[in-house]
Design a protein around this motif. Structure first.
Motif, PDB file in Angstrom:
ATOM      1  N   TRP A  93      43.734  93.789  37.248  1.00 20.55           N
ATOM      2  CA  TRP A  93      43.135  94.982  37.838  1.00 20.55           C
ATOM      3  C   TRP A  93      43.016  94.837  39.350  1.00 20.55           C
ATOM      4  CZ3 TRP A  93      42.187  99.500  39.114  1.00 20.55           C
ATOM      5  CH2 TRP A  93      40.951 100.022  39.526  1.00 20.55           C
ATOM      6  N   LEU A  94      42.538  93.703  39.812  1.00 20.96           N
ATOM      7  CA  LEU A  94      42.407  93.489  41.247  1.00 20.96           C
ATOM      8  C   LEU A  94      43.763  93.377  41.927  1.00 20.96           C
ATOM      9  CD1 LEU A  94      39.347  91.079  41.314  1.00 20.96           C
ATOM     10  CD2 LEU A  94      39.402  93.539  41.823  1.00 20.96           C
ATOM     11  N   ASN A  95      44.756  92.877  41.219  1.00 26.54           N
ATOM     12  CA  ASN A  95      46.115  92.859  41.778  1.00 26.54           C
ATOM     13  C   ASN A  95      46.641  94.278  41.988  1.00 26.54           C
ATOM     14  OD1 ASN A  95      46.243  90.073  41.875  1.00 26.54           O
ATOM     15  ND2 ASN A  95      47.271  89.881  39.892  1.00 26.54           N
ATOM     16  N   VAL A  96      46.284  95.181  41.072  1.00 26.24           N
ATOM     17  CA  VAL A  96      46.675  96.582  41.240  1.00 26.24           C
ATOM     18  C   VAL A  96      46.013  97.167  42.489  1.00 26.24           C
ATOM     19  CG1 VAL A  96      46.479  98.909  40.258  1.00 26.24           C
ATOM     20  CG2 VAL A  96      47.148  96.991  38.798  1.00 26.24           C
ATOM     21  N   VAL A  97      44.724  96.911  42.649  1.00 25.87           N
ATOM     22  CA  VAL A  97      44.008  97.388  43.838  1.00 25.87           C
ATOM     23  C   VAL A  97      44.631  96.798  45.104  1.00 25.87           C
ATOM     24  CG1 VAL A  97      41.779  97.417  45.013  1.00 25.87           C
ATOM     25  CG2 VAL A  97      41.875  97.694  42.532  1.00 25.87           C
ATOM     26  N   ASP A  98      44.976  95.537  45.042  1.00 27.31           N
ATOM     27  CA  ASP A  98      45.619  94.859  46.173  1.00 27.31           C
ATOM     28  C   ASP A  98      46.930  95.553  46.536  1.00 27.31           C
ATOM     29  OD1 ASP A  98      46.252  93.021  48.126  1.00 27.31           O
ATOM     30  OD2 ASP A  98      46.473  91.326  46.774  1.00 27.31           O
ATOM     31  N   GLU A  99      47.742  95.787  45.529  1.00 27.54           N
ATOM     32  CA  GLU A  99      49.065  96.379  45.761  1.00 27.54           C
ATOM     33  C   GLU A  99      48.986  97.828  46.223  1.00 27.54           C
ATOM     34  OE1 GLU A  99      53.068  97.603  43.179  1.00 27.54           O
ATOM     35  OE2 GLU A  99      51.439  96.461  42.241  1.00 27.54           O
ATOM     36  N   LYS A 100      48.079  98.593  45.630  1.00 25.15           N
ATOM     37  CA  LYS A 100      48.045 100.030  45.887  1.00 25.15           C
ATOM     38  C   LYS A 100      47.193 100.416  47.094  1.00 25.15           C
ATOM     39  CE  LYS A 100      50.537 100.994  42.255  1.00 25.15           C
ATOM     40  NZ  LYS A 100      51.911 101.537  42.378  1.00 25.15           N
ATOM     41  N   ILE A 101      46.219  99.591  47.455  1.00 25.80           N
ATOM     42  CA  ILE A 101      45.303  99.960  48.549  1.00 25.80           C
ATOM     43  C   ILE A 101      45.356  98.950  49.689  1.00 25.80           C
ATOM     44  CG2 ILE A 101      42.934 100.483  49.199  1.00 25.80           C
ATOM     45  CD1 ILE A 101      42.402 101.358  46.357  1.00 25.80           C
ATOM     46  N   LEU A 102      45.059  97.695  49.406  1.00 21.48           N
ATOM     47  CA  LEU A 102      44.947  96.704  50.480  1.00 21.48           C
ATOM     48  C   LEU A 102      46.252  96.528  51.231  1.00 21.48           C
ATOM     49  CD1 LEU A 102      42.835  93.926  48.710  1.00 21.48           C
ATOM     50  CD2 LEU A 102      42.061  96.042  49.792  1.00 21.48           C
ATOM     51  N   SER A 103      47.370  96.603  50.513  1.00 18.82           N
ATOM     52  CA  SER A 103      48.671  96.393  51.150  1.00 18.82           C
ATOM     53  C   SER A 103      49.040  97.497  52.133  1.00 18.82           C
ATOM     54  CB  SER A 103      49.755  96.265  50.078  1.00 18.82           C
ATOM     55  OG  SER A 103      49.889  97.480  49.352  1.00 18.82           O
ATOM     56  N   ARG A 104      48.301  98.615  52.114  1.00 24.03           N
ATOM     57  CA  ARG A 104      48.576  99.691  53.069  1.00 24.03           C
ATOM     58  C   ARG A 104      48.199  99.291  54.500  1.00 24.03           C
ATOM     59  NH1 ARG A 104      45.574 104.769  50.060  1.00 24.03           N
ATOM     60  NH2 ARG A 104      46.640 104.654  48.028  1.00 24.03           N
ATOM     61  N   PHE A 105      47.400  98.247  54.639  1.00 24.53           N
ATOM     62  CA  PHE A 105      46.862  97.884  55.954  1.00 24.53           C
ATOM     63  C   PHE A 105      47.162  96.414  56.260  1.00 24.53           C
ATOM     64  CE2 PHE A 105      44.151 100.970  53.746  1.00 24.53           C
ATOM     65  CZ  PHE A 105      44.322 102.076  54.565  1.00 24.53           C
ATOM     66  N   PRO A 106      48.429  96.057  56.400  1.00 27.95           N
ATOM     67  CA  PRO A 106      48.785  94.644  56.579  1.00 27.95           C
ATOM     68  C   PRO A 106      48.271  94.034  57.880  1.00 27.95           C
ATOM     69  CG  PRO A 106      50.683  96.067  56.967  1.00 27.95           C
ATOM     70  CD  PRO A 106      49.607  96.945  56.391  1.00 27.95           C
ATOM     71  N   ALA A 107      47.997  94.875  58.887  1.00 26.06           N
ATOM     72  CA  ALA A 107      47.522  94.349  60.171  1.00 26.06           C
ATOM     73  C   ALA A 107      46.011  94.152  60.203  1.00 26.06           C
ATOM     74  CB  ALA A 107      47.944  95.281  61.307  1.00 26.06           C
ATOM     75  N   ALA A 108      45.311  94.675  59.211  1.00 24.71           N
ATOM     76  CA  ALA A 108      43.846  94.581  59.199  1.00 24.71           C
ATOM     77  C   ALA A 108      43.392  93.246  58.637  1.00 24.71           C
ATOM     78  CB  ALA A 108      43.264  95.715  58.366  1.00 24.71           C
ATOM     79  N   GLU A 109      42.228  92.795  59.099  1.00 24.69           N
ATOM     80  CA  GLU A 109      41.597  91.633  58.490  1.00 24.69           C
ATOM     81  C   GLU A 109      41.168  91.989  57.069  1.00 24.69           C
ATOM     82  OE1 GLU A 109      39.316  89.254  61.988  1.00 24.69           O
ATOM     83  OE2 GLU A 109      38.294  90.976  61.147  1.00 24.69           O
ATOM     84  N   LEU A 110      41.173  90.997  56.197  1.00 15.98           N
ATOM     85  CA  LEU A 110      40.733  91.220  54.821  1.00 15.98           C
ATOM     86  C   LEU A 110      39.507  90.365  54.532  1.00 15.98           C
ATOM     87  CD1 LEU A 110      41.033  92.473  52.051  1.00 15.98           C
ATOM     88  CD2 LEU A 110      42.701  90.692  51.473  1.00 15.98           C
TER      89      LEU A 110
END
Length: 221
Positions: A93-110
């Protein structure tokens, strides 16, 4: 105002966001505790909506009535029943969130932030994630025994690991807190222990302090 994002790849999952969803410089992945719903948990973080942060709140996949068979509903990440299966579902589930949302902002800090039971889930996900996060906030939680030792944590967190715990947390003894501070100080390259006056809860002033500490550690150009 919280916005719910529908991810059709996993029908049972819900995730909410708030803050800067266009060009954030810092993205927080925030995992709630046992018996909480993301749509209510999000309200505790309004102080972080400062223009640079995007806050992402996935919800645990297991929803239930808090008391009896009706009334208030909460969510959890797992129970003792089918535990290993639930852990695998959480990671997926968290991998899905990572792929669909977090990956949209590769330049941002996580920032990976876990509260209580959510922090145990955050530990497991971080241990399995290939790419490191910039900051890891362990809030009112102990390291899950199934992923110890945590020598890997220095490779998974590039800037700082924070362990936040109130001085009257009813679920963490002083000896447990001291031992976790010791383990993390030995294994995390940059470790910061954060104490506050209070129990097993989210303190808004602590959140603001964490944000300021991250600002101070960020190498802005």
């Amino acid at each position: 105002m919280a916005n719910q994002i529908h991810l059709p790849t996993l029908k049972t999952g819900r995730v909410y966001t708030s803050g800067n969803s266009l060009n954030p410089s810092r993205v927080w992945l925030i995992l709630h505790g046992y018996g909480q719903l993301a749509s209510f948990f999000i309200k505790k973080f309004t102080g972080l909506e400062d223009g640079k942060n995007l806050l992402v709140f996935p919800e645990g996949l297991h929803r239930f009535y808090i008391n009896g068979q009706s009334g208030k509903v909460g969510a959890s990440w797992m129970t003792k029943e089918a535990r290993e299966t639930d852990i695998e579902d959480n990671l997926n589930w968290l991998n899905v969130v990572d792929e669909k949302i977090l990956s949209r902002f590769p330049a941002a800090e996580l920032v990976l932030f876990g509260f209580s039971q959510g922090a145990a889930t955050a530990f497991r996900w971080l241990n399995n994630r290939l790419q490191p996060v910039n900051y890891f906030v362990i809030y009112a939680s102990l390291i899950p025994p199934d992923i110890q030792p945590v020598k890997w944590i220095s490779d998974k967190v590039s800037r700082a690991t924070f362990f936040v715990c109130g001085d009257s947390d009813q679920f963490i003894t002083k000896s447990e807190k001291d031992e976790q501070n010791r383990l993390l100080s030995l294994n995390a390259e940059k470790f910061v222990g954060v104490d506050f006056t209070g129990g097993h809860l989210i303190d808004s002033s602590v959140l603001l302090d964490l944000n300021r500490r991250m600002d101070a550690l960020t190498p802005f150009c």
